[in-house]
Scaffold this motif. Structure first.
Motif, short mmCIF file in Angstrom:
data_model
loop_
_atom_site.label_atom_id
_atom_site.label_comp_id
_atom_site.label_asym_id
_atom_site.label_seq_id
_atom_site.Cartn_x
_atom_site.Cartn_y
_atom_site.Cartn_z
N VAL A 172 0.83 -1.21 0.00
CA VAL A 172 0.00 0.00 0.00
C VAL A 172 0.86 1.25 0.00
N SER A 195 1.95 0.40 -4.54
CA SER A 195 0.67 0.60 -5.22
C SER A 195 0.65 1.82 -6.13
N ARG A 242 -11.05 1.04 -9.60
CA ARG A 242 -11.46 -0.02 -8.67
C ARG A 242 -10.40 -1.11 -8.66
N GLU A 243 -10.00 -1.58 -7.46
CA GLU A 243 -8.92 -2.57 -7.33
C GLU A 243 -9.34 -3.68 -6.39
N VAL A 244 -8.70 -4.83 -6.56
CA VAL A 244 -8.90 -5.94 -5.62
C VAL A 244 -7.97 -5.71 -4.43
N PRO A 245 -8.29 -6.27 -3.26
CA PRO A 245 -7.41 -6.10 -2.10
C PRO A 245 -6.12 -6.89 -2.25
N HIS A 246 -5.06 -6.43 -1.61
CA HIS A 246 -3.78 -7.12 -1.65
C HIS A 246 -3.64 -7.98 -0.40
N ASP A 261 -9.95 -13.30 -0.48
CA ASP A 261 -10.56 -11.97 -0.48
C ASP A 261 -10.59 -11.40 -1.90
N VAL A 262 -9.57 -11.71 -2.69
CA VAL A 262 -9.53 -11.24 -4.07
C VAL A 262 -10.69 -11.84 -4.86
N THR A 274 -14.08 -10.41 -3.79
CA THR A 274 -14.30 -9.06 -4.32
C THR A 274 -14.77 -9.11 -5.77
#
Length: 524
Positions: A331, A335, A349-353, A358-359, A362
């Motif tokens: 982050v 990023s 819009r992004e997927v979480p790292h 979780d990816v 999403t």
């Protein structure tokens, strides 16, 4: 540049004497101080009054005072000098003359013809007068006798005070003891025993490494009869508790005959082993795919905001005190260039790292919302007639379609254009809900745990990150980039100053190594 100074002396009969002096330097300093190149004895002149120096092919006269220097009759603080110029500083007159005898610049120096004796500093070589009618010899012997008398009387007067002998100051670390000498000096007029030290300081003695069989048995002592007070000095000026002398460690580390498993490390200049770094795991198991050379390309790298040059300090930020670096995070440090966007229709819009589950979740929520939403391409809009409610079958079909799309995009992210760029990604054959596994990154943060180092002390005008770590040529994340000992010897030399060159600072063992090592007892 070679300066020629022609000293001119005029006698009472009108004769003139010349005395030439060649000075090879970049600057001629002038003032009343005795360390100046040209010593001016006029009391109106400052200790460091003016300078004549070569600058880009010119010779200039500069001064920090707003008055007291005139060039060709005008008061100036900065002037270029050429042949014929006359400089006056108080009663001192300098005339720029044609160069000769291979000099690059020449000028004459003499006292002004109207110089007054009241302006000159007294000659120290003149005879000194006595004091109140006393001769110098009598005055000197009297002062010497008074000093000897005081040296004999004052100690005897001290017998009437609380302490027989007044020791030096107590270090600030021991200020809680105050004047209670018996806390350390258990027996009067006897040296402080180790027992008095360990009563407050719970540390082990210097010990050898455990046996190779790792039996955990008690290791043998190395220091023998060496006392705590050998290394820790109290009542000293300036107050200093740790003995900094090179022999503190070199006496034992000069040879293997001292006993135990000791490295030969008697002097950093030429009797010190190469650095041995400590890794949490083998380099090839870091699970990170990274290339310093690419990121530090002098031409810059392509980012979402255009091409720009990346600096080391953008990612490597020192913690408070400068000893170590703060952890790198996606982050905060990655990023900005490596986005986790997945849909061209919504580039922000992004997927979480982090967690692959979780990816995927999403992506499922995103595409389900699109298919069941109110946009023109939504399933609901395609199958529902006006006034008709979407059936469960239609909803199940939309959910299945959303999962297919999410899995397709997730596969692209994990294996081709996002995760796989930096991480080791594997595919599971077990039919798991999330068929991708991202290996966790394992990086060593402390490479030399038994040595003290601070980046803050090494952040100077002549040092750079790449000068020590050579990151700009590293093409693998498996490179440790810790500099070798020869790199450090550029600035750090022997603890004995006379053995070093002009660029090296004396470096004793305790500059980098602590005797008491946290969590390890005392480091052997």
């Amino acid at each position: 540049m070679k300066f020629l100074i022609r000293f001119i002396t005029r006698n009472a009969a009108g004769g003139v004497e010349y005395n030439d002096k060649i000075i090879d330097a970049t600057t001629i300093t002038m003032g009343r101080a005795t360390d100046q190149t040209l010593h001016l004895r006029d009391k109106r002149v400052r200790l460091q009054h003016a300078r004549i120096e070569a600058d880009a092919g010119q010779v200039r006269l500069t001064t920090g005072t707003q008055s007291g220097v005139t060039v060709n009759g005008r008061s100036q603080t900065d002037a270029r000098l050429v042949v014929g110029d006359v400089v006056e500083i108080g009663s001192n007159v300098l005339k720029v003359i044609a160069t000769e005898r291979g000099a690059g610049f020449a000028f004459s120096f003499e006292l002004s013809s109207d110089a007054s004796a009241e302006h000159f500093v007294a000659d120290w070589s003149s005879d000194a007068t006595g004091l109140a009618g006393w001769s110098k010899r009598r005055l000197s012997w009297t002062i010497a006798a008074v000093v000897l008398l005081l040296a004999a009387v004052l100690p005897s007067l001290n017998l009437l005070s609380k302490n027989v002998l007044q020791a030096g100051p107590i270090h600030a670390a021991h200020s809680s003891i105050g004047e209670d000498c018996s806390t350390c000096h258990v027996t009067p007029f006897q040296r402080v025993p180790d027992a008095a030290c360990v009563a407050c300081h719970s540390v082990a003695r210097h010990v050898a490494v455990p046996d190779d069989d790792n039996s955990g048995g008690e290791p043998g002592a190395v220091l023998g009869e060496v006392r705590c007070a050998t290394c820790h000095l109290e009542h000293n000026e300036p107050p200093q508790l740790v003995n900094q002398h090179q022999a503190l460690c070199a006496d034992c580390h000069a040879s293997s005959e001292a006993g135990g498993d000791l490295e030969i490390a008697a002097d950093f200049l030429d009797l010190h082993p190469e650095f041995s770094i400590s890794l949490l795991q083998a380099p090839e198991e870091t699970n990170l795919q990274f290339d310093h050379a690419t990121h530090l390309d002098a031409a810059g790298i392509v980012t979402p905001d255009g091409r720009r040059v990346v600096e080391c300090v953008e990612c490597h930020v020192a913690e408070t005190g400068g000893a170590r670096m703060l952890p790198i995070s996606m982050v905060d440090h990655c990023s900005g260039c490596h986005t986790l966007a997945f849909d061209p229709d919504e580039p922000t819009r992004e997927v979480p790292h982090g967690n692959p589950a979780d990816v995927l979740q999403t992506l499922l929520e995103y595409y389900s919302a699109r298919l069941l939403g109110a946009d023109a391409d939504a399933v609901e809009q395609r199958v529902r007639r006006p006034g008709q409610t979407l059936t469960r079958a239609d909803r199940d079909r939309a959910a299945a379609e959303a999962r297919v799309q999410a899995l397709k995009v997730a596969e692209d992210l994990f294996l081709r254009r996002a995760c796989a760029n930096c991480h080791v990604v594997s595919v599971s054959d077990s039919g798991a809900a999330v068929p991708w596994d991202v290996a966790p990154v394992k990086l060593t943060t402390v490479f030399l745990p038994q040595a003290g180092f601070t980046h803050a002390a090494h952040r100077t005008e002549v040092t750079s990150c790449d000068g020590c770590h050579k990151a700009s040529t590293s093409t693998s994340a498996d490179d440790s980039l810790i500099p070798d000992i020869d790199s450090c010897r550029t600035c750090h030399g022997s603890g004995i100053a006379s053995r070093n060159n002009a660029a090296q600072i004396p470096s004793t063992c305790v500059m980098c190594h602590s005797f008491h090592v946290d969590a390890l007892g005392l480091h052997p």
